[in-house]
Scaffold this motif. Structure first.
Motif, PDB file in Angstrom:
ATOM      1  N   UNK A 115     102.836  30.172  24.034  1.00  0.00           N
ATOM      2  CA  UNK A 115     102.492  31.537  24.419  1.00  0.00           C
ATOM      3  C   UNK A 115     102.088  32.343  23.193  1.00  0.00           C
ATOM      4  N   UNK A 116     100.969  33.066  23.303  1.00  0.00           N
ATOM      5  CA  UNK A 116     100.518  33.969  22.255  1.00  0.00           C
ATOM      6  C   UNK A 116     101.288  35.284  22.347  1.00  0.00           C
ATOM      7  N   UNK A 117     101.265  36.112  21.291  1.00  0.00           N
ATOM      8  CA  UNK A 117     101.917  37.424  21.385  1.00  0.00           C
ATOM      9  C   UNK A 117     101.337  38.235  22.537  1.00  0.00           C
ATOM     10  N   UNK A 128     101.666  43.716  21.578  1.00  0.00           N
ATOM     11  CA  UNK A 128     101.963  43.330  20.201  1.00  0.00           C
ATOM     12  C   UNK A 128     100.682  43.169  19.392  1.00  0.00           C
ATOM     13  N   UNK A 129      99.647  42.610  20.011  1.00  0.00           N
ATOM     14  CA  UNK A 129      98.373  42.443  19.312  1.00  0.00           C
ATOM     15  C   UNK A 129      97.720  43.793  19.025  1.00  0.00           C
ATOM     16  N   UNK A 130      97.835  44.743  19.955  1.00  0.00           N
ATOM     17  CA  UNK A 130      97.301  46.092  19.733  1.00  0.00           C
ATOM     18  C   UNK A 130      97.979  46.727  18.521  1.00  0.00           C
ATOM     19  N   UNK A 131      99.307  46.627  18.469  1.00  0.00           N
ATOM     20  CA  UNK A 131     100.045  47.231  17.351  1.00  0.00           C
ATOM     21  C   UNK A 131      99.745  46.522  16.037  1.00  0.00           C
ATOM     22  N   UNK A 132      99.652  45.221  16.086  1.00  0.00           N
ATOM     23  CA  UNK A 132      99.470  44.457  14.845  1.00  0.00           C
ATOM     24  C   UNK A 132      98.096  44.650  14.229  1.00  0.00           C
ATOM     25  N   UNK A 133      97.060  44.596  15.074  1.00  0.00           N
ATOM     26  CA  UNK A 133      95.692  44.657  14.550  1.00  0.00           C
ATOM     27  C   UNK A 133      95.098  46.066  14.612  1.00  0.00           C
ATOM     28  N   UNK A 134      95.833  47.003  15.188  1.00  0.00           N
ATOM     29  CA  UNK A 134      95.394  48.392  15.276  1.00  0.00           C
ATOM     30  C   UNK A 134      94.014  48.507  15.955  1.00  0.00           C
ATOM     31  N   UNK A 135      93.934  47.903  17.117  1.00  0.00           N
ATOM     32  CA  UNK A 135      92.720  47.972  17.936  1.00  0.00           C
ATOM     33  C   UNK A 135      93.124  48.452  19.321  1.00  0.00           C
ATOM     34  N   UNK A 136      92.124  48.724  20.158  1.00  0.00           N
ATOM     35  CA  UNK A 136      92.396  49.222  21.503  1.00  0.00           C
ATOM     36  C   UNK A 136      92.805  48.091  22.435  1.00  0.00           C
TER      37      UNK A 136
END
Length: 478
Positions: free
Chosen positions: A26-28, A32-40
């Motif tokens: 399973x991927x994040x 979590x990906x929004x917070x980590x990469x600071x994208x929408x």
């Protein structure tokens, strides 16, 4: 443009990290990906969808995204050499060729490499497209009652009525068919009007896509020269007598590529000459909605002044909206209308109803006239920027006509210029241009290039593109 770039970057970063997860791992979470990469969240969703399309991840609603199972070894390549014989065994007796030359069309459809300024484009830059209005129209259209049902074969009655009003004269909704873009409408018209092997009269120069349609249908394009006032009636009459052609294809308003507008006295002559020849006029009214701010009143379509059914009229929403908004109209009067309708039904059944409903929502919204006014102002500014830059940096290139509509210029190059060499040199310098040769169905009288000012980001990019073209000219012209 920025959103698309972010999606690509996000997908690439995730692609590089997939080895951290075992197959089925399973991927994040999206959050979590929004917070980590600071994208929408939209960027994350689209990036995951891109990886899913590539077969790298599997998304499960409510559960998340998982690394896809390991791919099996690819099957050994087959032997397709037999196709070379099957596809090439053409005989001289074949009226309709099995192979089609699309090179002239691809020049204006293919996106140039990154960093190359697009002077060869055939559509509005994304900054000029009514993207928000189209998105809102499509959203509203999807909620209309029956929006996902089967539409009438001829098109929605309200949309046919809207196009008929735009054509004017005595044109009625009953004489209009809704088609999937102008190219499709022209293809239907030529198939209906001319049998394989027949000649068809075309303006010279003319739109390469139309020449490709004619040749793909096994027709023989016969050129009729155009000047600053449009097609020359005397030469049109001569061409009908010499060839016996059943149709003449023309663009009376802001002709592609010259930008010429058919003069008032010639409009009557063209209809008279075609009627006396027992032939049709296919009117491609492709850029009526891309008029410039300083154009003044426009002449009516030829179809508006044609009670006898000589004109088969084609018009489209695509040029004024987006290359993907493929909604157009094919209008005709008399028995030919039933032939056009039959060919369209066999070829495409109908234009998808959600797209027709979206077209109605768009043209009926307050955003539509605002969009047309904004485009008229911006196209004039871009045209003036390009003509000014050409005069400053490339005085040896002649520009005999500056149109007040459309999206391009048609400069004449110095005699003896190698168009192919200049096109290649321009691409090396970072600007894509369209050579003039594909616009002629016979030998061209002089070398030309076509320069679009609508497909670039703005006037600054136009100035830089002309400077790059100067570099290419220095290399080729000496």
């Amino acid at each position: 443009m920025q959103e698309r770039s972010s999606v690509g970057e996000m997908a690439e970063r995730l692609r590089r990290e997939l080895d951290r997860y075992s197959p089925g791992g399973k991927l994040p979470s999206s959050r979590a990906l929004v917070d980590r990469f600071r994208v929408s969240p939209v960027t994350v969703s689209r990036a995951l969808a891109q990886l899913a399309a590539e077969g790298l991840v599997v998304t499960r609603p409510g559960a998340g995204a998982f690394r896809a199972p390991a791919r099996t070894a690819p099957a050994p390549a087959g032997d397709t050499s037999w196709q070379e014989v099957a596809l090439s065994a053409e005989s001289a007796a074949e009226l309709v060729p099995r192979s089609v030359d699309a090179s002239g069309v691809l020049v204006s459809l293919a996106a140039p490499p990154p960093g190359v300024i697009e002077f060869n484009g055939g559509y509005l830059h994304s900054s000029l497209q009514p993207e928000r209005a189209m998105a809102a129209a499509l959203s509203r259209a999807g909620r209309r009652p029956g929006a996902w049902g089967r539409p009438p074969m001829e098109g929605l009655a309200e949309l046919r009525e809207w196009f008929a009003r735009g054509i004017g004269g005595s044109c009625t909704a009953a004489e209009v068919l809704i088609t999937a873009g102008g190219q499709s409408a022209l293809t239907t018209a030529l198939r209906a009007l001319a049998p394989p092997g027949a000649p068809v009269l075309v303006e010279s120069p003319t739109y390469p896509g139309m020449l490709a349609i004619a040749r793909a249908a096994g027709l023989r394009p016969v050129p009729v020269p155009v000047d600053a006032d449009g097609v020359k009636p005397a030469l049109l009459a001569d061409a009908f007598r010499a060839s016996g052609a059943p149709a003449f294809v023309c663009q009376p308003l802001f002709q592609n590529p010259t930008g010429a507008v058919l003069a008032p006295e010639r409009r009557r002559e063209v209809l008279r000459i075609a009627r006396e020849a027992g032939a049709f006029v296919v009117e491609d009214d492709f850029v009526r909605r891309l008029v410039h701010e300083d154009a003044g009143p426009l002449p009516r379509p030829l179809a508006a002044d044609d009670p006898d059914g000589v004109v088969v009229h084609v018009c489209s929403l695509t040029k004024a909206t987006s290359p993907s908004f493929r909604v157009s109209a094919l209008a005709a009067r008399g028995p030919v209308l039933e032939r056009l309708r039959a060919i369209q039904v066999v070829d495409t059944f109908f234009v998808p109803r959600p797209l027709q409903e979206a077209a109605l929502e768009l043209v009926g919204s307050p955003a539509w006239p605002r969009h047309l006014r904004a485009v008229a102002s911006e196209l004039k500014a871009r045209r003036d920027a390009m003509t000014g830059a050409l005069a400053l940096h490339l005085p040896e290139i002649a520009l005999p006509h500056v149109p007040s509509g459309g999206y391009h210029l048609w400069p004449r190059l110095p005699d003896g210029t190698d168009e192919a060499a200049l096109t290649a040199a321009a691409l090396r310098a970072g600007v894509a241009i369209a050579p003039g040769r594909p616009y002629f169905s016979a030998e061209p009288p002089a070398p030309h290039i076509r320069l679009s000012f609508a497909a670039v980001a703005g006037t600054g990019e136009i100035a830089e593109g002309v400077r790059r073209l100067r570099t290419a000219c220095d290399e080729v012209l000496g």
